[in-house]
Design an enzyme around this catalytic site. Structure first.
Site, PDB file in Angstrom:
ATOM      1  N   GLU A 128      96.994  11.391 -18.204  1.00  0.00           N
ATOM      2  CA  GLU A 128      97.272  11.126 -19.626  1.00  0.00           C
ATOM      3  C   GLU A 128      96.476  12.073 -20.519  1.00  0.00           C
ATOM      4  O   GLU A 128      96.985  12.595 -21.516  1.00  0.00           O
ATOM      5  CB  GLU A 128      96.925   9.660 -19.930  1.00  0.00           C
ATOM      6  N   THR A 181     102.542  13.800 -28.577  1.00  0.00           N
ATOM      7  CA  THR A 181     101.410  12.953 -28.952  1.00  0.00           C
ATOM      8  C   THR A 181     100.285  13.795 -29.544  1.00  0.00           C
ATOM      9  O   THR A 181      99.666  13.404 -30.542  1.00  0.00           O
ATOM     10  CB  THR A 181     100.908  12.155 -27.727  1.00  0.00           C
TER      11      THR A 181
HETATM   12  N1  HSE Z   1      97.497   5.469 -28.836  1.00  0.00           N
HETATM   13  C1  HSE Z   1      98.220   6.688 -28.589  1.00  0.00           C
HETATM   14  C2  HSE Z   1      98.534   7.334 -29.924  1.00  0.00           C
HETATM   15  C3  HSE Z   1      99.479   6.386 -27.844  1.00  0.00           C
HETATM   16  O1  HSE Z   1      99.027   6.631 -30.810  1.00  0.00           O
HETATM   17  O2  HSE Z   1      98.279   8.530 -30.096  1.00  0.00           O
HETATM   18  C4  HSE Z   1     100.315   7.582 -27.511  1.00  0.00           C
HETATM   19  O3  HSE Z   1     101.511   7.137 -26.900  1.00  0.00           O
END
Ligand code: HSE
Length: 306
Positions: A128, A181
């Protein structure tokens, strides 16, 4: 066991008020991964279908996560990966987490289960981290453990699995535009007004309480995001209208799924969740963007062998 096939579920991170610390697992939406032992040492990816992703094991989330677990052993054999991506990368429903989780879960099974499921989080997180350039376990934890997961600390992997009311269903609207992301994180403000932190903390605490006490009204009141949504919503076409439509169609709450562009809604019961999906679909059908709508109950089990 020489070969294993696993279902790697999609997940919704943040859940409006829990940026980087809260997520839940989806049912029936996910990737499939076949891992087979090979006579030669090392990892190879022989096939990926459904997405354009690197076959180079040093650049693929699944094999990076697999390497993290395998570093602990000196095996005289290797592994071959075949990945069927049903979750589009950059969709906001945990595509990279699904790959990372499927890989560590499958490998752990093939080497005789030396680790408990919860212990696999730190290995999956390596994958990740490579994909989103940040450490957050809010997709990894629910994809692995199922249900709702609260990440008390992203560094010590202190994860709490939460209960939830049985009739909770989610609707996911996935507009087919890719939102990385890393980009969706780069636009966020590093400093947050104290007042917003106070409001957000109140809602997160109330949402956790509501999940324990099965209080749908409190779930509804708590699904608010004052910190992240104002910035990221600008990246999603018609976000405000889609969210309003979900709420007007009976959803308890609605917001950005993970880093977007998918939008999630939570509803009491399948019928309302389906209605929410249909009404949102009417809005996106007018846009020149392909889209998918999913209705799912919360997946209690997480990653599994198929
Ligand atoms: N918590 C992360 C974000 C999740 O919002 O960047 C990414 O899927």
């Amino acid at each position: 066991m020489n070969s294993i096939k696993v279902f790697c579920p999609a997940s919704v991170a943040n859940v409006s008020c829990g940026f980087d610390v809260l997520g839940f697992c989806l049912d029936g939406i996910g990737d499939e991964m076949k891992i087979t032992k090979t006579a030669n040492k090392g990892l190879i990816i022989s096939k990926i279908t459904g997405a354009e992703l690197p076959l180079d094991p040093n650049k693929n989330v699944a094999t990076i996560a697999a390497s993290a677990i395998l570093k602990n052993f000196n095996l005289d054999y290797g592994f071959d990966f075949e990945i069927k991506k049903n979750i589009k990368p950059g969709s906001g429903i945990g595509s990279s987490a699904a790959s990372a989780v499927g890989a560590v879960y499958g490998i752990n099974k093939l080497i005789g289960e030396p680790f408990e499921k919860k212990e696999l989080i730190k290995f999956a997180l390596e994958g990740e981290k490579y994909a989103s350039k940040a450490e957050h376990a809010d997709n990894i934890a629910p994809a692995l453990l199922g249900g709702f997961s609260l990440v008390r600390c992203n560094k010590t992997f202190d994860i709490i699995k939460l209960p939830y009311p049985e009739k909770l269903y989610t609707t996911i609207l996935h507009p087919e535009i890719e939102l990385k992301t890393s980009h969706a994180r780069s636009i966020l403000k590093k400093a947050i007004p104290l007042n917003d932190v106070v409001r957000q903390s109140g809602n997160l605490a109330a949402l956790i309480s509501a999940l324990y006490t099965k209080n749908y009204d409190l779930i509804s009141k708590s699904l608010k995001d004052y910190i992240i949504e104002p910035y990221r919503s600008k990246l999603i076409p018609e976000f405000d209208l889609l969210k309003k439509t979900a709420l007007n169609s009976g959803a308890l709450g609605s917001g950005i799924s993970g880093s977007g562009p998918s939008i999630f809604a939570l509803s009491k019961g399948k019928e309302i969740a389906e209605n929410v999906g249909q009404e949102m679909k009417k809005i996106v059908s007018k846009l020149p963007i392909k889209h998918n709508v999913y209705v799912s109950k919360i997946n209690q089990k997480g990653v599994k062998i198929i």
